[in-house]
Motif scaffolding. Structure first.
Motif, short mmCIF file in Angstrom:
data_model
loop_
_atom_site.label_atom_id
_atom_site.label_comp_id
_atom_site.label_asym_id
_atom_site.label_seq_id
_atom_site.Cartn_x
_atom_site.Cartn_y
_atom_site.Cartn_z
N ALA A 86 -9.66 6.95 3.93
CA ALA A 86 -9.19 5.85 4.80
C ALA A 86 -10.01 4.59 4.54
N LEU A 87 -11.33 4.77 4.34
CA LEU A 87 -12.18 3.60 4.06
C LEU A 87 -11.78 2.95 2.74
N ASN A 88 -11.45 3.78 1.76
CA ASN A 88 -11.05 3.24 0.46
C ASN A 88 -9.76 2.43 0.56
N LYS A 93 -7.77 -3.04 -0.24
CA LYS A 93 -6.80 -3.96 0.39
C LYS A 93 -5.40 -3.35 0.54
N GLU A 94 -5.32 -2.03 0.46
CA GLU A 94 -4.04 -1.39 0.77
C GLU A 94 -3.80 -1.37 2.27
N CYS A 95 -4.88 -1.41 3.03
CA CYS A 95 -4.78 -1.50 4.49
C CYS A 95 -5.65 -2.65 5.00
N ILE A 114 -18.72 1.39 1.51
CA ILE A 114 -17.42 1.31 0.84
C ILE A 114 -16.73 -0.03 1.10
N VAL A 115 -16.59 -0.40 2.37
CA VAL A 115 -15.91 -1.67 2.68
C VAL A 115 -16.84 -2.85 2.36
N ASP A 289 -16.78 -6.44 5.83
CA ASP A 289 -15.69 -7.28 5.33
C ASP A 289 -14.35 -6.57 5.45
N GLY A 290 -14.06 -6.13 6.65
CA GLY A 290 -12.80 -5.46 6.94
C GLY A 290 -12.83 -5.05 8.40
#
Lengths: 333, 333
Positions: A86-88, A93-95, A114-115, A289-290
């Motif tokens: 989910a983090l990936n 930027k798929e989510c 990751i983010v 950054d997300g």
């Protein structure tokens, strides 16, 4: 908007997660959900509902990170876990956002690794929103950074104020420093120095706030190091649940008091609702950054639905860009 | 036994102080009281009661230290204050104990400066006893030392356990480290190191205790630095009082709920008593070479009477000598 959902995170996963998403589908017609977890398990859970499947994407993930694992090790090793996948999705930027009720440590570590941090933010911070007597308040940091430097707290303050203004729609929100005395010279090395820095900034800074005053909710954003913030959070939960459980025991002790309990059912219901953190969704992890939202481990469907609402508001208000702008202004000063 | 009483300390002084002493005179036939303060004021207050004046000595003191003054400055400058005079009575062995509801900072500073530390104790610690769901618990340190070294916490643990065993008569009391996670590796630098040291000692150490568990009262002695301890204490007070005040508002909101409130009067009374720190007297300041008890600023007569009972038990159990013995054993190891 597209939200990644850690389908296996939390005590009540995947049942409560799926139920929350199904409710979210009804309330938000423009959101697509990417749910991670063992596909068959998620599918079986979805089959129990009549949901608009056109806006659901299942992302197979065979592993689960448990709260007892070493957070960073788990993130590094379990590449095929529901949380890492989910983090990936956010990283790639798929989510646009992720919601997880899984291991707090793993989620904070994973979001940072990751983010990634927003450039210029020294330490992202966990920022739960709590119900207070006179209004909601935010405790930042609530556990991501146990040892803090004074200037971290200034960034926490700025991010918290931006959140209150943008997402919670509070005009000119105020910020206080959690401290064990009201006067400027009170506290430990960290708070004494942080006080000076906060005073110098152009913020609506009300000064020190003693923990006794925190539950009143008169101050919107309360900054502190992660150890103190986590203590405040857990004392809040612990004292409230102790009082309510004692109250229940005493009421059930005699038929006389049981009658009183019946009369007061609406009171207890309203109080319980007032003290229910689930109303506010999850705790945003600010500074990455997300949009990363940590839902409480014991989240039910309603808590997930509220976290979805929260992510939507976070997104539509462009909070990440506002934090980036604030960092830039900082650098220019 | 002779107890020095700061006649002018606390929000309700001298009225509540004198009332508490009058009650103490009745309950404890072997205690003499040395009350400090403006003689005429104290006399006028005493005249309102029929008290056994043969066991009361008034010590004239013309100054009062207020909670807003700089603690150490006040102690140094106001030599003729009720607090300094009472502390000197203990220093000069004219009294065996002191009870004050005055400025906490001044009392802690004054006890350390005037009465002095026990040789070998690094930092005396404030150790209030709080009501928990399943029993009383002590938080040590609750505010005297905001920045602590790990080995201070080991001494806090030992002093707290001695107090629980001797004064509160608990057999084989246990001790826990307040921390934001259960596992050994959780927490900040201080708690990680303190955990290791505590584990090595021959103590009934239960490990980390999360703040959420504190109000249950399953662990007798909870060690932490003074900033965290003070936060725990003030959150406890703040959350409880917020809940009770919300409950009251909701009950008074309609005649229906008012009826329920009438039925539940005994419940609220019993709960209020259960959460009343005044039951336990004051907070002992452990590690100084004399019995120094800090009563809550808002102490009423009953709180003073309970603090007197506490001082008596502290004295008759020879707690100071037991702490000295423990320090000696430490040195021999």
């Amino acid at each position: 908007m597209r939200i990644a959902i850690d389908g296996m995170g939390g005590d009540n996963a995947p049942k409560a997660v799926i139920e929350g998403v199904v409710q979210g589908l009804k309330d938000f017609k423009d959101i697509e959900f990417y749910i991670t977890g063992p596909e068959e398990v998620l599918k079986a859970e979805l089959d129990k509902h009549e949901a608009d499947l056109s806006r659901i994407k299942l992302i197979n993930a065979t592993e689960v990170i448990s709260p007892n694992e070493h957070p960073v090790m788990a993130i590094r090793k379990k590449k095929d876990s529901s949380m890492v996948k989910a983090l990936n999705l956010v990283k790639n930027k798929e989510c646009d956002a992720i919601i997880s009720a899984g291991s707090t440590g793993a989620f904070l570590g994973g979001s940072t690794l990751i983010v990634g941090r927003i450039k210029g933010i020294e330490r992202p911070a966990l920022a739960p929103i709590m119900p207070g007597k006179n209004g909601a308040f935010m405790v930042i940091d609530a556990g991501a950074n146990v040892d803090c430097k004074p200037h971290y707290l200034v960034q926490f303050a700025k991010m918290g104020l931006i959140y209150f203004e943008s997402v919670l729609n509070v005009k000119n929100p105020n910020v206080g420093l959690i401290n064990i005395g009201e006067e400027e010279e009170k506290g430990n090395d960290l708070t004494k120095q942080a006080f000076k820095l906060l005073k110098e900034e152009d913020l609506n800074f009300v000064g020190n706030v003693e923990p006794r005053e925190v539950p009143k909710g008169d101050v919107n954003v309360l900054v502190c190091d992660g150890f103190v913030g986590n203590t405040v959070l857990k004392m809040y939960e612990g004292v409230a649940s102790t009082i309510f459980s004692l109250l229940k025991n005493e009421i059930m002790a005699s038929s006389f008091t049981k009658i009183g309990g019946l009369f007061l059912k609406p009171v207890f219901k309203s109080l319980k609702k007032k003290f229910d953190y689930k109303e506010y969704g999850g705790a945003p992890f600010l500074g990455v950054d997300g949009i990363c939202i940590k839902a409480h481990g014991s989240s039910d469907a309603r808590a997930f639905k509220n976290a979805i609402r929260q992510a939507e508001s976070f997104y539509s208000n462009g909070l990440i860009d506002k934090i980036k702008l604030s960092v830039k202004q900082e650098e220019n000063n």
